[in-house]
Design a protein around this motif. Structure first.
Motif, PDB file in Angstrom:
ATOM      1  N   SER A 162       0.767  -1.434  -0.094  1.00  0.00           N
ATOM      2  CA  SER A 162       0.022  -0.017   0.065  1.00  0.00           C
ATOM      3  C   SER A 162       0.834   1.280   0.109  1.00  0.00           C
ATOM      4  N   GLY A 163       1.941   1.089   0.513  1.00  0.00           N
ATOM      5  CA  GLY A 163       2.835   2.513   0.858  1.00  0.00           C
ATOM      6  C   GLY A 163       2.024   3.526   1.723  1.00  0.00           C
ATOM      7  N   ALA A 164       1.265   3.187   2.496  1.00  0.00           N
ATOM      8  CA  ALA A 164       0.370   4.035   3.202  1.00  0.00           C
ATOM      9  C   ALA A 164       1.345   4.926   4.197  1.00  0.00           C
ATOM     10  N   GLU A 165       2.214   4.091   4.781  1.00  0.00           N
ATOM     11  CA  GLU A 165       3.133   4.781   5.734  1.00  0.00           C
ATOM     12  C   GLU A 165       4.741   4.734   5.358  1.00  0.00           C
ATOM     13  N   GLN A 166       5.368   5.731   5.448  1.00  0.00           N
ATOM     14  CA  GLN A 166       6.779   5.905   5.171  1.00  0.00           C
ATOM     15  C   GLN A 166       7.378   5.157   6.241  1.00  0.00           C
ATOM     16  N   MET A 167       8.651   4.476   5.834  1.00  0.00           N
ATOM     17  CA  MET A 167       9.234   3.638   6.767  1.00  0.00           C
ATOM     18  C   MET A 167      10.509   4.356   7.185  1.00  0.00           C
ATOM     19  N   VAL A 168      10.951   4.475   8.244  1.00  0.00           N
ATOM     20  CA  VAL A 168      12.025   5.082   8.744  1.00  0.00           C
ATOM     21  C   VAL A 168      12.816   4.358   9.801  1.00  0.00           C
ATOM     22  N   ASP A 169      13.970   3.694   9.369  1.00  0.00           N
ATOM     23  CA  ASP A 169      14.895   2.978  10.087  1.00  0.00           C
ATOM     24  C   ASP A 169      16.055   3.603  10.919  1.00  0.00           C
ATOM     25  N   ALA A 170      15.961   3.423  12.103  1.00  0.00           N
ATOM     26  CA  ALA A 170      16.922   4.232  13.161  1.00  0.00           C
ATOM     27  C   ALA A 170      18.301   3.621  13.308  1.00  0.00           C
ATOM     28  N   ARG A 171      18.427   2.641  12.608  1.00  0.00           N
ATOM     29  CA  ARG A 171      19.842   1.839  12.924  1.00  0.00           C
ATOM     30  C   ARG A 171      21.033   2.523  12.098  1.00  0.00           C
ATOM     31  N   SER A 172      22.248   2.003  12.461  1.00  0.00           N
ATOM     32  CA  SER A 172      23.248   2.868  11.743  1.00  0.00           C
ATOM     33  C   SER A 172      23.171   2.515  10.230  1.00  0.00           C
ATOM     34  N   ALA A 173      24.114   3.347   9.404  1.00  0.00           N
ATOM     35  CA  ALA A 173      23.865   3.211   8.203  1.00  0.00           C
ATOM     36  C   ALA A 173      24.422   1.775   7.451  1.00  0.00           C
ATOM     37  N   SER A 174      25.483   1.271   8.348  1.00  0.00           N
ATOM     38  CA  SER A 174      26.114   0.055   8.089  1.00  0.00           C
ATOM     39  C   SER A 174      25.238  -1.140   8.135  1.00  0.00           C
ATOM     40  N   ARG A 175      24.510  -0.952   9.237  1.00  0.00           N
ATOM     41  CA  ARG A 175      23.244  -2.310   9.606  1.00  0.00           C
ATOM     42  C   ARG A 175      22.366  -1.867   8.677  1.00  0.00           C
ATOM     43  N   SER A 177      22.302  -0.775   5.671  1.00  0.00           N
ATOM     44  CA  SER A 177      22.838  -1.137   4.077  1.00  0.00           C
ATOM     45  C   SER A 177      23.220  -2.664   3.938  1.00  0.00           C
ATOM     46  N   GLY A 178      23.448  -3.378   5.131  1.00  0.00           N
ATOM     47  CA  GLY A 178      23.924  -4.658   5.179  1.00  0.00           C
ATOM     48  C   GLY A 178      25.141  -5.028   5.303  1.00  0.00           C
ATOM     49  N   GLY A 190      20.469  -6.214   6.336  1.00  0.00           N
ATOM     50  CA  GLY A 190      19.843  -5.130   5.482  1.00  0.00           C
ATOM     51  C   GLY A 190      18.725  -4.377   6.105  1.00  0.00           C
ATOM     52  N   HIS A 191      17.563  -4.415   5.383  1.00  0.00           N
ATOM     53  CA  HIS A 191      16.426  -3.303   5.730  1.00  0.00           C
ATOM     54  C   HIS A 191      15.168  -3.774   5.159  1.00  0.00           C
ATOM     55  N   THR A 275      19.409  -4.595   0.283  1.00  0.00           N
ATOM     56  CA  THR A 275      20.485  -4.012   0.864  1.00  0.00           C
ATOM     57  C   THR A 275      21.211  -3.110   0.090  1.00  0.00           C
ATOM     58  N   ALA A 276      22.220  -2.370   0.461  1.00  0.00           N
ATOM     59  CA  ALA A 276      22.816  -1.074  -0.075  1.00  0.00           C
ATOM     60  C   ALA A 276      21.794   0.103   0.592  1.00  0.00           C
ATOM     61  N   ALA A 277      22.303   1.395   0.373  1.00  0.00           N
ATOM     62  CA  ALA A 277      21.698   2.419   1.218  1.00  0.00           C
ATOM     63  C   ALA A 277      20.649   2.693   0.232  1.00  0.00           C
TER      64      ALA A 277
END
Length: 277
Positions: A162-175, A177-178, A190-191, A275-277
């Motif tokens: 649906s894309g109803a809610e934007q998903m924002v991940d608080a982890r570090s960039a390296s976590r 990106s995988g 990854g994410h 994976t990847a930013a």
């Protein structure tokens, strides 16, 4: 009481009959002993909230919300009750006062704030501290909950379509990106596909205080998040996702939170991973 209070404000309010100060420091296993640290030194009158003690221990996931009755029982034993003004602080790199704030708001507490800059700022300003355990009187905390802003695995799967809610991940960039493997056994790196990454460090000033509202808004925008649209926050186990939710609260927005977060999504065999930013 504002949602974010200064050390000056708290020092002036200490001793007020309805004020309760709570140390919500939490560390990852092997990183420290938050309870022992609290006994050595804490804000005068503060009680220690063990976040491990108020999770759903029946779940295999690490930090899931408990039943309302369990949460209320723990709050009562800490002297937190209906009508209390509650100020939370921590001394953790994960800014865990925000997780306590999220839980208290979920379970019906109305007047809850976070100490800006936490215990580190309090100590840096040479303010008074106590040691040992505070003496508390049990107070009634009405069991109540509103999980309308809590997301589970099925809701997150549906959101992919649906894309109803934007998903924002608080982890570090390296976590995110995988590049860095997940520390939990059996959990992929990854994410969630389509997520944006906003590590919590980008929300704070060098002294540990939250950035201004304009700067917080800019941080979300730089991560590709429109703060005027619905947001669901995620992280590893729902802890630092609460920091993003609190920052959005400061901007006047009520974010949802995926409580299972990557601990659940990354361990499921049938969930897509990016994976990847």
């Amino acid at each position: 009481m504002d949602s974010l209070v200064s050390t000056d404000w708290l020092e002036a309010e200490l001793g007020s009959g309805d004020l309760r100060v709570v140390d919500a420091t939490w560390f990852m296993p092997g990183q420290g002993d938050a309870a022992a640290d609290h006994e050595r030194a804490h804000v005068p009158g503060a009680v220690f909230l063990d976040l491990e003690d108020v999770r759903d221990t029946s779940s295999a996931l690490p930090m899931m919300l408990p039943a309302a009755e369990k949460f209320a029982s723990r709050m009562q034993s800490l002297g937190l009750g209906d009508g209390s003004r509650i100020v939370l602080y921590d001394n953790s790199p994960y800014r865990t006062a925000a997780r306590a704030w999220f839980m208290l708001k979920t379970f019906g507490a109305h007047d809850v704030a976070i100490l800006d800059g936490g215990f580190a700022k309090w100590l840096a300003e040479d303010r008074s501290v106590e040691s040992g355990k505070a003496s508390v009187r049990h107070r009634h905390f009405t069991p109540w909950e509103d999980r309308g802003h809590v997301r589970d695995l099925s809701a997150m799967k549906a959101n992919l379509d649906s894309g109803a809610e934007q998903m924002v991940d608080a982890r570090s960039a390296s976590r995110f990106s995988g590049e860095e493997p997940d520390p939990r056994a059996g959990t992929a790196a990854g994410h969630i596909p389509g997520s944006r990454n906003l590590p919590i460090a980008r929300l704070f000033n060098p002294d540990g205080t939250y950035k201004s509202k304009d700067e917080l808004r800019a941080a979300f925008e730089a991560a590709g998040v429109d703060v005027e649209r619905p947001v669901v926050t995620t992280c590893g186990s729902g802890v630092t996702a609460s920091v993003l939710a609190f920052a959005l609260h400061l901007l006047g927005q009520k974010a949802a939170l995926y409580d299972g977060s990557w601990s659940e999504w990354g361990a499921e065999a049938d969930t897509p991973k990016a994976t990847a930013a």
